[in-house]
Design a protein around this motif. Structure first.
Motif, PDB file in Angstrom:
ATOM      1  N   GLU A   1      36.204  28.646 116.389  1.00 52.21           N
ATOM      2  CA  GLU A   1      37.196  29.690 116.156  1.00 52.21           C
ATOM      3  C   GLU A   1      38.221  29.702 117.288  1.00 52.21           C
ATOM      4  O   GLU A   1      37.874  29.701 118.464  1.00 52.21           O
ATOM      5  CB  GLU A   1      36.503  31.059 116.072  1.00 52.21           C
ATOM      6  N   LYS A   2      39.505  29.689 116.933  1.00 49.14           N
ATOM      7  CA  LYS A   2      40.556  29.665 117.944  1.00 49.14           C
ATOM      8  C   LYS A   2      41.402  30.936 117.957  1.00 49.14           C
ATOM      9  O   LYS A   2      42.217  31.137 118.843  1.00 49.14           O
ATOM     10  CB  LYS A   2      41.473  28.461 117.697  1.00 49.14           C
ATOM     11  N   LYS A   3      41.219  31.786 116.960  1.00 52.62           N
ATOM     12  CA  LYS A   3      42.076  32.965 116.842  1.00 52.62           C
ATOM     13  C   LYS A   3      41.378  34.194 117.411  1.00 52.62           C
ATOM     14  O   LYS A   3      40.497  34.762 116.779  1.00 52.62           O
ATOM     15  CB  LYS A   3      42.441  33.205 115.378  1.00 52.62           C
ATOM     16  N   GLY A   4      41.747  34.591 118.592  1.00 54.89           N
ATOM     17  CA  GLY A   4      41.210  35.813 119.163  1.00 54.89           C
ATOM     18  C   GLY A   4      39.797  35.659 119.675  1.00 54.89           C
ATOM     19  O   GLY A   4      39.206  34.587 119.659  1.00 54.89           O
ATOM     20  N   LEU A   5      39.272  36.798 120.122  1.00 52.11           N
ATOM     21  CA  LEU A   5      37.930  36.807 120.707  1.00 52.11           C
ATOM     22  C   LEU A   5      36.852  37.074 119.672  1.00 52.11           C
ATOM     23  O   LEU A   5      35.700  36.754 119.880  1.00 52.11           O
ATOM     24  CB  LEU A   5      37.858  37.882 121.808  1.00 52.11           C
ATOM     25  N   PHE A   6      37.221  37.717 118.560  1.00 46.78           N
ATOM     26  CA  PHE A   6      36.227  38.108 117.566  1.00 46.78           C
ATOM     27  C   PHE A   6      36.314  37.202 116.341  1.00 46.78           C
ATOM     28  O   PHE A   6      37.398  36.784 115.930  1.00 46.78           O
ATOM     29  CB  PHE A   6      36.416  39.566 117.151  1.00 46.78           C
ATOM     30  N   LEU A   7      35.148  36.912 115.766  1.00 45.26           N
ATOM     31  CA  LEU A   7      35.092  36.024 114.602  1.00 45.26           C
ATOM     32  C   LEU A   7      35.462  36.803 113.335  1.00 45.26           C
ATOM     33  O   LEU A   7      34.661  37.577 112.822  1.00 45.26           O
ATOM     34  CB  LEU A   7      33.687  35.423 114.470  1.00 45.26           C
TER      35      LEU A   7
ATOM     36  N   HIS B   1      37.205  35.164 110.529  1.00 44.97           N
ATOM     37  CA  HIS B   1      36.997  34.227 109.424  1.00 44.97           C
ATOM     38  C   HIS B   1      36.383  32.944 109.979  1.00 44.97           C
ATOM     39  O   HIS B   1      37.041  32.205 110.700  1.00 44.97           O
ATOM     40  CB  HIS B   1      38.309  33.908 108.704  1.00 44.97           C
ATOM     41  N   VAL B   2      35.144  32.721 109.640  1.00 43.16           N
ATOM     42  CA  VAL B   2      34.470  31.494 110.062  1.00 43.16           C
ATOM     43  C   VAL B   2      34.772  30.416 109.031  1.00 43.16           C
ATOM     44  O   VAL B   2      34.639  30.630 107.827  1.00 43.16           O
ATOM     45  CB  VAL B   2      32.951  31.710 110.193  1.00 43.16           C
ATOM     46  N   GLU B   3      35.177  29.240 109.496  1.00 43.96           N
ATOM     47  CA  GLU B   3      35.514  28.143 108.599  1.00 43.96           C
ATOM     48  C   GLU B   3      34.534  26.991 108.824  1.00 43.96           C
ATOM     49  O   GLU B   3      34.061  26.776 109.945  1.00 43.96           O
ATOM     50  CB  GLU B   3      36.950  27.675 108.846  1.00 43.96           C
TER      51      GLU B   3
ATOM     52  N   ARG C   1      36.096  24.877 104.087  1.00 42.92           N
ATOM     53  CA  ARG C   1      35.678  25.978 103.231  1.00 42.92           C
ATOM     54  C   ARG C   1      35.303  27.209 104.064  1.00 42.92           C
ATOM     55  O   ARG C   1      34.757  27.075 105.170  1.00 42.92           O
ATOM     56  CB  ARG C   1      34.456  25.571 102.378  1.00 42.92           C
ATOM     57  N   ARG C   2      35.604  28.375 103.525  1.00 43.46           N
ATOM     58  CA  ARG C   2      35.145  29.627 104.108  1.00 43.46           C
ATOM     59  C   ARG C   2      33.947  30.128 103.304  1.00 43.46           C
ATOM     60  O   ARG C   2      33.659  29.628 102.221  1.00 43.46           O
ATOM     61  CB  ARG C   2      36.258  30.675 104.101  1.00 43.46           C
ATOM     62  N   TYR C   3      33.297  31.149 103.847  1.00 39.34           N
ATOM     63  CA  TYR C   3      32.145  31.696 103.135  1.00 39.34           C
ATOM     64  C   TYR C   3      32.556  32.181 101.745  1.00 39.34           C
ATOM     65  O   TYR C   3      31.817  32.005 100.771  1.00 39.34           O
ATOM     66  CB  TYR C   3      31.524  32.840 103.930  1.00 39.34           C
TER      67      TYR C   3
END
Length: 429
Positions: free
Chosen positions: A54-60, A62-64, A78-80
């Protein structure tokens, strides 16, 4: 000679329909039996599901995942939610077959720590990997357009593509060539076979759950052993690093000083032992626990299928029969008590519609039993995975003990050099 020829009797060929009846009939195709082996299923495909950092912000948010199919030699992202839609349409298309469940999307808020959050995400990744591999290796799913779409489509909206693909095909009952003749292929004692197999598979499921629980504990103990060995070495290092001067009452201060330096150097060997124990834990988790989990996922999906058959198809069939009975009683009442012709005709039309619905439900019920019989075979085809699991378990133990034994054996002669004649292996009297 010509006149003699015309006097010969004419051959009687009979009717064309009689000749058709004399044609050799091909042997009936055995469509009910699955001619598969576990090895053949396993080589259909191997799908890797890897977490994309994850590269966007500190919190997850959207997990890809990167999903890579060996069969199609392609990686897609794919996402969940993509897995969720795929599972939804797969269950609609193959309602009469074992569709593995998805892991939960979220963990309980306010209960798990940040470390547990990472563990949850890793556990979900593993579960999604088991799900897609069971699907990609299924004898019927693996050749379906839905599965190919999920594993290969690289467009921007895979969810819409999946739904459109399903709408074009419909469910398996609509596309399977023998769906409406399924009753003809079922053995007479299908219900008895189903009950016996279901009870056996339930017992197998319970035993494998206990095996998995024990394997998880062993893997956890290996990890705990790794931590203990590392801390043991650190404490030796701390003890050896103590530069405090010894009091005059110490009998041999020079001996303790030498020993103290020796203790400090031992932390390196214990760090190596800790690393070997951690590797052992990972092997037990990856090679043993995961294999147990993938078979347990299949067994659980079989139990879910049995419930769908009983609560879904059979229940709907019974409701339709009940509704049909009520309509027939209304019709009988209408013939006894004069009513308007239009209302009687409307009731007759509804009865015909219900009869058609019941006929379709009966056909679906037999097709559901047909599929259930095949999926029961699939469970038994997977049973030899037991030898794979035992092999992985034994190999992990052999490798782990060999590697740790080598380090202990290297450490043993060092103790003699460090501590003099008595290396700590002979008991004091």
């Amino acid at each position: 000679k010509l006149s003699l020829l015309f006097q010969l009797p004419k051959p009687q060929l009979g009717e064309l329909k009689d000749l058709n009846a004399l044609r050799m009939q091909p042997a009936q195709e055995d469509v009910l039996t699955m001619s598969q082996t576990l090895d053949r299923l396993l080589v259909r495909d191997t799908v890797q599901v890897e977490l994309i950092p994850e590269k966007k912000g500190l919190f997850l948010k959207h997990v890809e995942y990167q999903v890579t199919s060996q069969r199609y030699k392609i990686s897609v992202y794919r996402r969940y939610s993509d897995f969720d839609v795929f599972h939804e349409v797969l269950l609609q298309r193959f309602a009469y077959r074992v569709v593995p469940a998805l892991p939960p999307k979220r963990m309980l808020k306010g209960v798990l720590t940040s470390i547990s959050e990472r563990e949850f995400i890793e556990g979900r990744r593993r579960a999604l990997g088991r799900f897609i591999n069971l699907v990609a290796r299924h004898p019927f799913f693996s050749e379906d357009e839905l599965v190919k779409t999920f594993l290969t489509f690289s467009g921007s909206d895979v969810q819409t593509k999946l739904r459109d693909t399903y709408k074009k095909m419909g469910d398996e009952f609509m596309t399977n060539r023998i769906a409406t003749q399924a009753k003809e292929y079922l053995p007479a004692d299908i219900q008895a076979q189903f009950s016996t197999s279901r009870e056996l598979i339930r017992n197998i499921h319970n035993s494998f759950q206990k095996l998995r629980d024990r394997a998880e504990k062993m893997a956890e103990r290996s990890k705990e052993n790794a931590t203990d060995l590392l801390m043991f070495g650190r404490e030796l290092s701390t003890l050896g690093s103590d530069a405090s001067s010894l009091p005059s009452l110490a009998s041999s201060p020079s001996t303790w000083g030498t020993l103290r330096q020796s203790l400090k150097s031992l932390s390196v060997e214990f760090a190596v032992l800790s690393d070997k124990a951690a590797q052992q834990g990972r092997r037990e988790e990856d090679d043993v626990v995961e294999k147990l989990n993938i078979f347990l996922d299949l067994l659980q999906s079989y139990r879910d299928l049995c419930e769908r058959h009983e609560k879904g198809v059979l229940h709907e069939h019974q409701r339709a029969l009940h509704k049909y009975g009520m309509m027939k009683r209304q019709m009988m009442s209408a013939t006894v008590q004069p009513k308007e012709q239009a209302s009687v005709e409307q009731l007759e039309s509804r009865i015909v519609q219900q009869e058609n619905a019941i006929q379709t439900m009966e056909l679906r019920n037999y097709f559901s039993l047909f599929c259930l019989h095949q999926e029961t075979q699939l469970i038994f085809i997977y049973l030899p995975i037991t030898s794979h699991i035992l092999g992985a378990f034994v190999n992990s133990q052999v490798q782990g003990h060999r590697e740790m034994g080598a380090v202990w054996n290297e450490l043993q002669p060092k103790l003699g050099c460090l501590f003099g004649g008595n290396n700590g292996l002979e008991p004091y009297i």
